[in-house]
Write a protein that holds these residues in place. Sequence first.
Motif, short mmCIF file in Angstrom:
data_model
loop_
_atom_site.label_atom_id
_atom_site.label_comp_id
_atom_site.label_asym_id
_atom_site.label_seq_id
_atom_site.Cartn_x
_atom_site.Cartn_y
_atom_site.Cartn_z
N PHE A 130 0.83 -1.21 0.00
CA PHE A 130 0.00 0.00 0.00
C PHE A 130 0.86 1.26 0.00
N VAL A 131 1.86 1.30 0.85
CA VAL A 131 2.75 2.46 0.92
C VAL A 131 3.49 2.64 -0.40
N ALA A 132 3.97 1.56 -0.99
CA ALA A 132 4.70 1.65 -2.25
C ALA A 132 3.80 2.15 -3.37
N ALA A 133 2.58 1.64 -3.43
CA ALA A 133 1.65 2.05 -4.49
C ALA A 133 1.25 3.51 -4.34
N SER A 134 1.02 3.95 -3.10
CA SER A 134 0.61 5.34 -2.90
C SER A 134 1.75 6.31 -3.21
N SER A 135 2.98 5.91 -2.91
CA SER A 135 4.10 6.82 -3.20
C SER A 135 4.39 6.89 -4.69
#
Length: 126
Positions: free
Chosen positions: A13-18
Motif C-alpha cells: 500500500f505504501v509503495a503504491a501510494s508513493s
Amino acid sequence: MKKVFTLLMAALFVAASSLSAQTPAAPPAKKEVKKEMKKADKDMKKADKDMKKADKEMKKVEKNAKNVTPPPPPPPPAKAAPGQHLKKDGTPDKRFKENKEAAAPKHLKKDGTPDKRFKENKEPKK
C-alpha cells in the motif's frame, strides 16, 4: 502468518501510494500567461475608466440630493388595546395567552385550501 500477510499488504500500500503520488509536473506555458496578463491589463484599464465615470455621476447625484427634502419620519406605533401586551417594537408579545390565540396558525395547504388532516378543518359527520 497473519502478521506477515498484514505487513506485506501495508508495504504494498505504501509503495503504491508513493508511486502514484509522484506524477511529473507540466511545464507552464509562458506565452499563454503573457497573453492573459495583457488581456487582464486591458480589462483593468477599462474598469478604471468605468469607475471614474461612475464617480462623476455620483457627485452629480449628491449635488442634486442636497436640494431634496428628507421624507417625514414614520408614525409612532399604535397604542395597545387594554389587556394586550406588546414588545418595545410594537409587535404582540407571544408569552401571553391572548396574543398566542390571536396569531394561532391556521392549517392550510400550499394552495390555500384547508388541510383535512386537522380536526378543526374536517366536516362534521352526519
